[in-house]
Design a protein around this motif. Structure first.
Motif, PDB file in Angstrom:
ATOM      1  N   VAL A  27       0.855  -1.196   0.000  1.00 47.62           N
ATOM      2  CA  VAL A  27       0.000   0.000   0.000  1.00 47.62           C
ATOM      3  C   VAL A  27       0.891   1.247   0.000  1.00 47.62           C
ATOM      4  CG1 VAL A  27      -1.740   1.294   1.295  1.00 47.62           C
ATOM      5  CG2 VAL A  27      -1.914  -1.195   1.134  1.00 47.62           C
ATOM      6  N   ALA A  28       1.965   1.223   0.802  1.00 49.83           N
ATOM      7  CA  ALA A  28       2.879   2.372   0.838  1.00 49.83           C
ATOM      8  C   ALA A  28       3.493   2.603  -0.539  1.00 49.83           C
ATOM      9  CB  ALA A  28       3.966   2.136   1.887  1.00 49.83           C
ATOM     10  N   ALA A  29       3.863   1.513  -1.222  1.00 47.85           N
ATOM     11  CA  ALA A  29       4.482   1.650  -2.544  1.00 47.85           C
ATOM     12  C   ALA A  29       3.481   2.257  -3.532  1.00 47.85           C
ATOM     13  CB  ALA A  29       4.959   0.286  -3.035  1.00 47.85           C
ATOM     14  N   ALA A  30       2.254   1.746  -3.512  1.00 49.08           N
ATOM     15  CA  ALA A  30       1.239   2.254  -4.453  1.00 49.08           C
ATOM     16  C   ALA A  30       0.940   3.721  -4.158  1.00 49.08           C
ATOM     17  CB  ALA A  30      -0.033   1.415  -4.334  1.00 49.08           C
ATOM     18  N   LEU A  31       0.814   4.058  -2.884  1.00 52.56           N
ATOM     19  CA  LEU A  31       0.509   5.455  -2.542  1.00 52.56           C
ATOM     20  C   LEU A  31       1.686   6.373  -2.869  1.00 52.56           C
ATOM     21  CD1 LEU A  31      -1.481   5.369   0.830  1.00 52.56           C
ATOM     22  CD2 LEU A  31      -2.319   5.878  -1.459  1.00 52.56           C
ATOM     23  N   GLY A  32       2.916   5.849  -2.710  1.00 50.92           N
ATOM     24  CA  GLY A  32       4.106   6.645  -3.038  1.00 50.92           C
ATOM     25  C   GLY A  32       4.090   7.028  -4.509  1.00 50.92           C
ATOM     26  N   ARG A  33       3.783   6.065  -5.355  1.00 53.62           N
ATOM     27  CA  ARG A  33       3.758   6.344  -6.800  1.00 53.62           C
ATOM     28  C   ARG A  33       2.613   7.302  -7.145  1.00 53.62           C
ATOM     29  NH1 ARG A  33       3.512   0.755  -9.455  1.00 53.62           N
ATOM     30  NH2 ARG A  33       3.879   1.860 -11.396  1.00 53.62           N
ATOM     31  N   ALA A  34       1.455   7.062  -6.533  1.00 53.80           N
ATOM     32  CA  ALA A  34       0.310   7.944  -6.803  1.00 53.80           C
ATOM     33  C   ALA A  34       0.609   9.373  -6.349  1.00 53.80           C
ATOM     34  CB  ALA A  34      -0.929   7.414  -6.083  1.00 53.80           C
ATOM     35  N   THR A  35       1.251   9.494  -5.194  1.00 53.35           N
ATOM     36  CA  THR A  35       1.559  10.833  -4.660  1.00 53.35           C
ATOM     37  C   THR A  35       2.550  11.564  -5.562  1.00 53.35           C
ATOM     38  OG1 THR A  35       1.190   9.957  -2.454  1.00 53.35           O
ATOM     39  CG2 THR A  35       2.333  12.064  -2.584  1.00 53.35           C
ATOM     40  N   ALA A  36       3.550  10.833  -6.063  1.00 47.83           N
ATOM     41  CA  ALA A  36       4.548  11.468  -6.942  1.00 47.83           C
ATOM     42  C   ALA A  36       3.865  11.992  -8.210  1.00 47.83           C
ATOM     43  CB  ALA A  36       5.648  10.460  -7.289  1.00 47.83           C
TER      44      ALA A  36
END
Ligand code: CTP
Length: 462
Positions: free
Chosen positions: A30-39
């Motif tokens: 979830v952290a990885a997916a949110l990191g990419r979405a946030t970028a």
């Protein structure tokens, strides 16, 4: 004064996770997916906030691996489309008029399904009519928090990404949600909240029961006022049913229902129903048999629901809970429920079956042979029998369990084709022989194939 929580309040402060550690509760994928979405959002100069229940749960130290609400400072629908493309996901739903979109993106670990992100543009809301949908206009994060239901749900954390790595920015908690969480307090944000959206009364019940929260004085007064004014009755049956299903889908539906009674909500939602020690006992039995049911006792029930919430969320158990609740209601009350709510098919079928299940239960006793039990219980659905099992103390309940576990799955040594091979022409005779053979098999008179063939021959000759 309204009895708001049957349990004593916990006066000790529950620990609440520090803002800096908040995102540590995200599972790595979830952290990885949110990191990419946030970028990606940052490249478009759009502020992104994790908001609502997700933040509340992270603050409580719960691991977050569920559907996630994000507030977007800007166009959420466009962002969802861009994220779907960049992350190999798909837009599952999108409503330009409301500025909302739901996005499914693959999780980092292969084969682990999709992560669902609910994106909504930050907005202010106005409710021109009680219980109607709000008029929304784009606004900032402060207004977006202000429009929410309870203080513990009105907390947001800004998401930032450094080279795709997610980190928490500002935490916004303008209504003291963290303090309320720590103190076990349920607090509405403004005096018109229930009038605007009466589902919040039912949401509050779920939240209070799940997190062991107790309404503060003002919220307690608002609950009493909302009930006096009958706001719940203004809800569309679909919305009310959606909330009832969510309550039944909670880890402890019985706790929600007990609280619904304590708050005085039950009669306005299901007239004629009242929480009782007997009902609580049924739910205890239901929980005790959960592993048993998951092991297959009710496998084989047709799954015929449409795209309703129950279908999406383990409807079998929720249906059984509903059956347990309604088991003592009279035919008129059951008909009233069926007329009031757009019930999913299995739910409606079960409610219809309840009077018959009660009548069968009265006839079940320890002296019956297995074949007699089979005849009595066979017309009921597995869900109906399961309800009977949990609702009836004593031999009827035990016989129902034995029926589901042993009698119903039993198969006679011969089937219809085998009987035809013995020289019987296709027709009603075959059915009669099969019924008789099943009864003889269940009662232990016929166990092997050879005995069954002899039994059939004897029937033909007699
Ligand atoms: N919300 C609200 N009023 C409603 C429904 C939702 O204010 N009638 C807000 C709350 O801030 C809530 C957020 O929208 O936290 C997201 O709603 P939802 O996803 O339905 O609830 P969660 O709080 O995430 O609850 P749950 O843990 O039950 O999923």
């Amino acid at each position: 004064m309204l009895p708001l929580n049957p349990k004593p309040v916990k006066l000790t402060n529950a620990p609440v996770v520090a803002p800096a550690d908040l995102l540590a509760g995200l599972t790595p994928d979830v952290a990885a997916a949110l990191g990419r979405a946030t970028a990606i959002a940052a490249r478009r100069r759009l502020g992104l906030w994790l908001i609502g229940g997700a933040v509340r749960d992270l603050l409580r130290g719960a691991a977050l691996d569920r559907d996630i609400d994000l507030a977007v400072e800007g166009d959420a629908v466009d962002l969802a489309a861009a994220l779907a493309e960049a992350l190999g996901g798909r837009v599952l739903a999108s409503h330009r008029a409301f500025g909302t979109a739901t996005l499914g993106i693959p999780r980092a670990a292969a084969g682990s399904g999709e992560l669902t992100l609910d994106l909504a543009g930050t907005r202010a809301e106005e409710y021109p009519q009680p219980a109607a949908l709000p008029v929304v206009r784009p606004s900032d994060i402060a207004d977006d928090l202000r429009r929410r239901d309870f203080s513990v749900n009105a907390i947001a954390v800004e998401l930032l990404a450094d080279a795709g790595t997610l980190r928490a920015g500002i935490l916004r908690d303008p209504f003291g949600g963290r303090a309320d969480l720590a103190a076990g307090r349920l607090r509405l944000l403004h005096p018109y909240s229930f009038r605007d959206d009466p589902t919040r009364l039912l949401r509050g019940l779920r939240l209070a029961s799940r997190l062991d929260l107790r309404p503060d004085e003002a919220t307690a007064a608002q609950i009493a006022d909302a009930l006096t004014r009958g706001y719940l009755r203004m809800l569309s049956p679909e919305r009310a049913l959606g909330e009832i299903c969510l309550a039944l889908d909670e880890p402890r539906p019985d706790a929600v229902l007990a609280l619904a009674d304590a708050w005085g909500v039950t009669p306005q939602v299901v007239p004629g129903l009242a929480w009782s020690a007997a009902l609580a006992e049924r739910f205890t039995r239901r929980r005790a048999t959960e592993a048993w049911s998951a092991g297959g006792a009710i496998r084989g029930e047709p799954e015929t629901t449409g795209g309703d919430r129950l279908a999406a969320s383990g409807w079998r158990l929720a249906t059984i809970d509903a059956g347990l609740l309604c088991y003592d209601l009279g035919a008129d009350q059951l008909a009233e429920i069926a007329a009031r709510y757009p019930l999913p098919t299995p739910f409606a079928r079960l409610l219809q079956e309840i009077p018959a299940a009660r009548a069968v239960a009265r006839r079940l006793n320890a002296d019956l042979r297995p074949s007699q039990i089979d005849l009595l219980l066979r017309p009921l659905s597995a869900a109906g029998i399961r309800v009977l099992h949990c609702a009836e103390i004593g031999s009827a309940g035990q016989i129902a369990a034995r029926y589901l576990g042993e009698i119903r799955p039993a198969r006679a040594p011969l089937d219809g084709r085998d009987i035809q091979r013995l020289g019987i022409a296709p027709g009603p005779n075959i059915g009669r022989l099969l019924d008789g053979l099943r009864a003889a098999h269940l009662d232990g008179e016929v166990t092997t194939r050879a005995q069954a063939e002899v039994w059939v021959q004897a029937q033909i000759c007699s």
